[in-house]
Design a protein around this motif. Structure first.
Motif, PDB file in Angstrom:
ATOM      1  N   LEU B 169      99.022  10.596  48.158  1.00  0.00           N
ATOM      2  CA  LEU B 169      97.612  10.270  48.416  1.00  0.00           C
ATOM      3  C   LEU B 169      97.501   8.743  48.417  1.00  0.00           C
ATOM      4  CD1 LEU B 169      94.789  11.769  48.661  1.00  0.00           C
ATOM      5  CD2 LEU B 169      94.455  11.191  46.256  1.00  0.00           C
ATOM      6  N   SER B 170      97.264   8.157  49.606  1.00  0.00           N
ATOM      7  CA  SER B 170      97.307   6.696  49.665  1.00  0.00           C
ATOM      8  C   SER B 170      95.965   6.085  49.292  1.00  0.00           C
ATOM      9  CB  SER B 170      97.790   6.223  51.032  1.00  0.00           C
ATOM     10  OG  SER B 170      97.012   6.789  52.041  1.00  0.00           O
ATOM     11  N   PHE B 171      95.985   4.792  49.092  1.00  0.00           N
ATOM     12  CA  PHE B 171      94.828   4.019  48.636  1.00  0.00           C
ATOM     13  C   PHE B 171      93.616   4.274  49.541  1.00  0.00           C
ATOM     14  CE2 PHE B 171      92.761  -0.324  48.231  1.00  0.00           C
ATOM     15  CZ  PHE B 171      92.322  -0.127  46.938  1.00  0.00           C
ATOM     16  N   PHE B 172      92.490   4.575  48.927  1.00  0.00           N
ATOM     17  CA  PHE B 172      91.247   4.866  49.648  1.00  0.00           C
ATOM     18  C   PHE B 172      91.360   6.034  50.632  1.00  0.00           C
ATOM     19  CE2 PHE B 172      87.357   2.338  48.857  1.00  0.00           C
ATOM     20  CZ  PHE B 172      87.769   1.755  47.676  1.00  0.00           C
ATOM     21  N   THR B 173      92.061   7.089  50.183  1.00  0.00           N
ATOM     22  CA  THR B 173      91.994   8.370  50.891  1.00  0.00           C
ATOM     23  C   THR B 173      91.679   9.437  49.847  1.00  0.00           C
ATOM     24  OG1 THR B 173      94.320   8.948  50.604  1.00  0.00           O
ATOM     25  CG2 THR B 173      93.752   7.670  52.572  1.00  0.00           C
ATOM     26  N   PHE B 174      91.320  10.635  50.328  1.00  0.00           N
ATOM     27  CA  PHE B 174      90.992  11.719  49.397  1.00  0.00           C
ATOM     28  C   PHE B 174      91.508  13.040  49.939  1.00  0.00           C
ATOM     29  CE2 PHE B 174      87.616  14.111  51.565  1.00  0.00           C
ATOM     30  CZ  PHE B 174      87.260  13.224  52.580  1.00  0.00           C
ATOM     31  N   GLY B 175      91.498  14.024  49.066  1.00  0.00           N
ATOM     32  CA  GLY B 175      91.874  15.370  49.473  1.00  0.00           C
ATOM     33  C   GLY B 175      91.233  16.358  48.523  1.00  0.00           C
ATOM     34  N   ARG B 176      91.365  17.654  48.869  1.00  0.00           N
ATOM     35  CA  ARG B 176      90.894  18.693  47.952  1.00  0.00           C
ATOM     36  C   ARG B 176      92.124  19.332  47.327  1.00  0.00           C
ATOM     37  NH1 ARG B 176      85.404  19.257  48.838  1.00  0.00           N
ATOM     38  NH2 ARG B 176      84.780  18.383  50.843  1.00  0.00           N
ATOM     39  N   PHE B 177      92.108  19.468  46.031  1.00  0.00           N
ATOM     40  CA  PHE B 177      93.276  19.960  45.299  1.00  0.00           C
ATOM     41  C   PHE B 177      92.863  21.060  44.334  1.00  0.00           C
ATOM     42  CE2 PHE B 177      93.972  15.566  46.498  1.00  0.00           C
ATOM     43  CZ  PHE B 177      95.252  15.583  47.020  1.00  0.00           C
ATOM     44  N   LEU B 178      93.781  22.005  44.136  1.00  0.00           N
ATOM     45  CA  LEU B 178      93.531  23.061  43.164  1.00  0.00           C
ATOM     46  C   LEU B 178      94.183  22.683  41.838  1.00  0.00           C
ATOM     47  CD1 LEU B 178      94.137  26.423  45.079  1.00  0.00           C
ATOM     48  CD2 LEU B 178      91.958  25.525  44.219  1.00  0.00           C
ATOM     49  N   ILE B 179      93.405  22.785  40.778  1.00  0.00           N
ATOM     50  CA  ILE B 179      93.946  22.611  39.435  1.00  0.00           C
ATOM     51  C   ILE B 179      93.502  23.830  38.642  1.00  0.00           C
ATOM     52  CG2 ILE B 179      93.877  21.249  37.303  1.00  0.00           C
ATOM     53  CD1 ILE B 179      93.341  18.763  39.054  1.00  0.00           C
ATOM     54  N   ASN B 180      94.442  24.548  38.108  1.00  0.00           N
ATOM     55  CA  ASN B 180      94.117  25.734  37.307  1.00  0.00           C
ATOM     56  C   ASN B 180      93.223  26.721  38.082  1.00  0.00           C
ATOM     57  OD1 ASN B 180      94.338  27.101  34.830  1.00  0.00           O
ATOM     58  ND2 ASN B 180      92.302  26.395  34.193  1.00  0.00           N
ATOM     59  N   GLY B 181      93.415  26.767  39.397  1.00  0.00           N
ATOM     60  CA  GLY B 181      92.646  27.700  40.218  1.00  0.00           C
ATOM     61  C   GLY B 181      91.295  27.192  40.691  1.00  0.00           C
ATOM     62  N   ASP B 182      90.892  26.022  40.232  1.00  0.00           N
ATOM     63  CA  ASP B 182      89.600  25.468  40.657  1.00  0.00           C
ATOM     64  C   ASP B 182      89.815  24.295  41.605  1.00  0.00           C
ATOM     65  OD1 ASP B 182      88.031  27.186  38.967  1.00  0.00           O
ATOM     66  OD2 ASP B 182      88.806  25.993  37.283  1.00  0.00           O
ATOM     67  N   GLU B 183      88.859  24.132  42.527  1.00  0.00           N
ATOM     68  CA  GLU B 183      89.016  23.068  43.527  1.00  0.00           C
ATOM     69  C   GLU B 183      88.321  21.775  43.096  1.00  0.00           C
ATOM     70  OE1 GLU B 183      88.817  23.734  48.067  1.00  0.00           O
ATOM     71  OE2 GLU B 183      87.048  22.541  47.583  1.00  0.00           O
ATOM     72  N   TYR B 184      89.019  20.672  43.304  1.00  0.00           N
ATOM     73  CA  TYR B 184      88.471  19.349  43.010  1.00  0.00           C
ATOM     74  C   TYR B 184      88.652  18.454  44.218  1.00  0.00           C
ATOM     75  CZ  TYR B 184      88.762  20.915  38.161  1.00  0.00           C
ATOM     76  OH  TYR B 184      88.612  21.620  36.995  1.00  0.00           O
ATOM     77  N   LEU B 185      87.733  17.520  44.381  1.00  0.00           N
ATOM     78  CA  LEU B 185      87.918  16.470  45.380  1.00  0.00           C
ATOM     79  C   LEU B 185      88.473  15.267  44.629  1.00  0.00           C
ATOM     80  CD1 LEU B 185      85.294  15.440  48.053  1.00  0.00           C
ATOM     81  CD2 LEU B 185      86.612  13.752  46.806  1.00  0.00           C
ATOM     82  N   ILE B 186      89.618  14.776  45.083  1.00  0.00           N
ATOM     83  CA  ILE B 186      90.251  13.647  44.380  1.00  0.00           C
ATOM     84  C   ILE B 186      90.513  12.519  45.370  1.00  0.00           C
ATOM     85  CG2 ILE B 186      92.222  12.888  42.982  1.00  0.00           C
ATOM     86  CD1 ILE B 186      92.598  15.743  42.047  1.00  0.00           C
ATOM     87  N   SER B 187      90.115  11.301  44.996  1.00  0.00           N
ATOM     88  CA  SER B 187      90.393  10.142  45.844  1.00  0.00           C
ATOM     89  C   SER B 187      91.170   9.106  45.056  1.00  0.00           C
ATOM     90  CB  SER B 187      89.092   9.535  46.368  1.00  0.00           C
ATOM     91  OG  SER B 187      88.238   9.196  45.297  1.00  0.00           O
ATOM     92  N   ARG B 188      91.970   8.318  45.787  1.00  0.00           N
ATOM     93  CA  ARG B 188      92.673   7.217  45.125  1.00  0.00           C
ATOM     94  C   ARG B 188      91.760   5.993  45.232  1.00  0.00           C
ATOM     95  NH1 ARG B 188      98.627   7.444  44.945  1.00  0.00           N
ATOM     96  NH2 ARG B 188      99.031   6.187  43.116  1.00  0.00           N
ATOM     97  N   THR B 189      90.805   5.947  44.341  1.00  0.00           N
ATOM     98  CA  THR B 189      89.794   4.892  44.321  1.00  0.00           C
ATOM     99  C   THR B 189      89.466   4.583  42.870  1.00  0.00           C
ATOM    100  OG1 THR B 189      88.127   6.652  44.417  1.00  0.00           O
ATOM    101  CG2 THR B 189      88.666   5.572  46.506  1.00  0.00           C
ATOM    102  N   GLY B 190      88.636   3.578  42.655  1.00  0.00           N
ATOM    103  CA  GLY B 190      88.222   3.255  41.289  1.00  0.00           C
ATOM    104  C   GLY B 190      87.429   1.974  41.249  1.00  0.00           C
ATOM    105  N   TYR B 191      87.154   1.562  40.033  1.00  0.00           N
ATOM    106  CA  TYR B 191      86.227   0.438  39.845  1.00  0.00           C
ATOM    107  C   TYR B 191      86.762  -0.457  38.726  1.00  0.00           C
ATOM    108  CZ  TYR B 191      81.411  -1.517  39.704  1.00  0.00           C
ATOM    109  OH  TYR B 191      80.296  -2.312  39.766  1.00  0.00           O
TER     110      TYR B 191
END
Lengths: 126, 365
Positions: B169-191
């Motif tokens: 997952l490269s800088f300033f991109t996102f994807g949807r990922f399953l963790i423990n059967g639940d879906e999350y939107l995760i981006s390589r971003t921050g503050y």
């Protein structure tokens, strides 16, 4: 529970005063005050020779996030400041009652009567 | 006054005896242990923030991408789906409605992440601009919670705890990922100026993420260190460096504005004029020559004349130096200009400098 030392005098703005000898006092901030501030990163003190007025701001003690005014509990002239606090402001957090800030020659010794006892101060911060 | 809201992670904060304060209508953790320790955990290892108060607004419909392009200063039409883009929404006069992250989901779905304190204002403003576009604006802020996992060891820790490999997952991109059967939107971003991820999920699922990371030793960090970290990385904060009183040009954030490339966006005309005539004011870096702390609102002087005001300032935790960002008149904005900051009764000398206080440690490839 904040620490309170018996035998010292206390102000409503959370400074402590210790009578060193006739007309000479040491001033610092209380353990309660330092616990409210969080980690102290800077202590801004005036120079020796500066005249103080009771209930007037004389400097500041600063945490990462905020600056809090230091209010003089007495009137007089600063004889000495605790230079150690400039380089090691965290001493205020480690032991607020050892981390004295000012040594003051009082111009109105009778003002000491206006300060609180340890028991009265304990009541204030309860 | 409406009731103060709590995030889904509130019970963890009280259990850890965090110092809590109201922020943007939420009861939020300011610090758990010390701001310094939390700050350094992010710089040197990995920390996590409850940022569930942030606003999530979805733009749906046939014209979603076209509409966001029209209300947003940065380039998005040429970017691939899966990309995150930082930029601004502007008023016609060029001042800032808000800064935001734009998540390009697909042609008909764009996800906006806005400042917590601006959610209601942003939502109303966005809806007002929709005339002539086939879009629906949905405020999902109450539905989403968010944990920001930040620091050089963020990727390793997430892999260790959840078995989730985010190395691709490269800088300033996102994807949807399953963790423990639940879906999350995760981006390589921050503050924070560090590598890291922002994890969005439902209010029911996010506590699982927090709890597992906490058990694995990730340091909980409050809004106190979030501010010291973003400040050292010279990342602006709405209400400080940017606001409805300043344009991104004056704020020194022109790289997130594409006046030449974009055919149109709200506020473009005003920015073109400002670029042509030059800004009256500028956000600059300031460093003091002696130990003191320049804080927001303190006046900045050149000689006897006040030329500006501090927008954010600290005794920098990473650099142990008094540094600040300040909004000052153009004439005093040149590098190395000698200035004074009025701190209580003192005039503390300093100079104008760049805002590159700290090298950012993004993983950009």
């Amino acid at each position: 529970m904040s620490k309170i030392v018996e035998g010292l005098l206390y102000s409503e703005s959370h400074e402590w005063v210790k009578v060193e000898s006739e007309g000479i006092v040491i001033v610092g901030i209380t353990d309660y005050a330092q616990s409210q501030l969080g980690s102290v990163v800077f202590v801004d003190l005036p120079e020796a020779g500066t005249k103080l007025q009771r209930e007037v701001e004389f400097g500041a003690v600063e945490s990462v996030k905020a600056a809090s005014d230091l209010i003089s509990p007495v009137s007089g002239e600063i004889m000495e400041i605790n230079e150690d606090l400039i380089g090691e402001p965290e001493l205020v957090n480690e032991d607020a009652f050892s981390a004295w800030m000012l040594k003051v020659e009082l111009s109105k010794p009778e003002e000491l009567d206006k300060l609180m006892s340890a028991a009265q101060y304990a009541e204030l911060i309860k | 006054m409406s009731e103060i809201k709590e995030t889904c992670l509130h019970p963890f904060h009280t259990e850890l005896h965090a110092r809590m304060e109201e922020f943007a209508g939420y009861d939020m953790p300011i610090v758990y242990t010390t701001i310094q320790a939390e700050h350094l955990a992010v710089r040197n290892d990995v920390g996590m923030f409850d940022v569930s108060h942030m606003g999530e607004i979805e733009v749906r419909g046939k014209d979603a991408l076209k509409f966001v392009d029209y209300i947003f200063t940065n380039e998005i039409l040429s970017k691939p789906f899966g990309k995150v883009v930082y930029g601004f929404m502007l008023y016609e006069n060029g001042t800032i409605v808000d800064d935001l992250l734009v998540y390009l989901v697909n042609q008909e779905n764009v996800f906006l992440v806005v400042n917590a304190s601006n959610i209601a204002k942003d939502y109303a403003w966005i809806v007002e601009q929709t005339e002539g576009f086939d879009v629906t604006i949905v405020n999902l802020s109450e539905e989403y919670s968010e944990v920001a996992v930040q620091g050089p060891n963020a990727e390793t820790k997430i892999k260790e705890v959840f078995g989730l490999d985010l190395s691709e997952l490269s800088f300033f991109t996102f994807g949807r990922f399953l963790i423990n059967g639940d879906e999350y939107l995760i981006s390589r971003t921050g503050y924070t100026g560090e590598d890291g991820f922002e994890i969005y999920g439902s209010n029911l699922d996010i506590p699982f993420i927090w709890e597992k990371l906490h058990l694995a030793g990730v340091t909980p960090c409050g809004l106190g260190s979030r501010d010291t970290l973003r400040f050292e990385a010279a990342l602006p904060l709405y209400g400080h460096e940017i606001s409805d009183q300043i344009s991104p040009i004056s704020a020194g954030l022109k790289i997130f504005v594409r006046v030449e490339e974009k055919s149109d966006f709200i506020g473009k005309g005003s920015l073109l004029k400002e670029i042509e005539l030059g800004s009256d004011k500028k956000v600059v870096g300031i460093e003091l020559n002696e130990k003191a702390i320049p804080r927001q609102g303190y006046p900045v002087f050149m000689g006897d004349e006040q030329v500006g005001v501090i927008t954010t300032g600290y005794l920098s935790i990473s650099l142990d130096k008094p540094i600040a960002m300040a909004l000052i008149d153009k004439k005093a904005s040149k590098k190395d200009t000698q200035i004074f900051v009025g701190i209580r009764k003192k005039m503390v000398p300093g100079f104008v400098r760049d805002k590159k206080f700290l090298k950012k440690n993004y993983k950009t490839n």
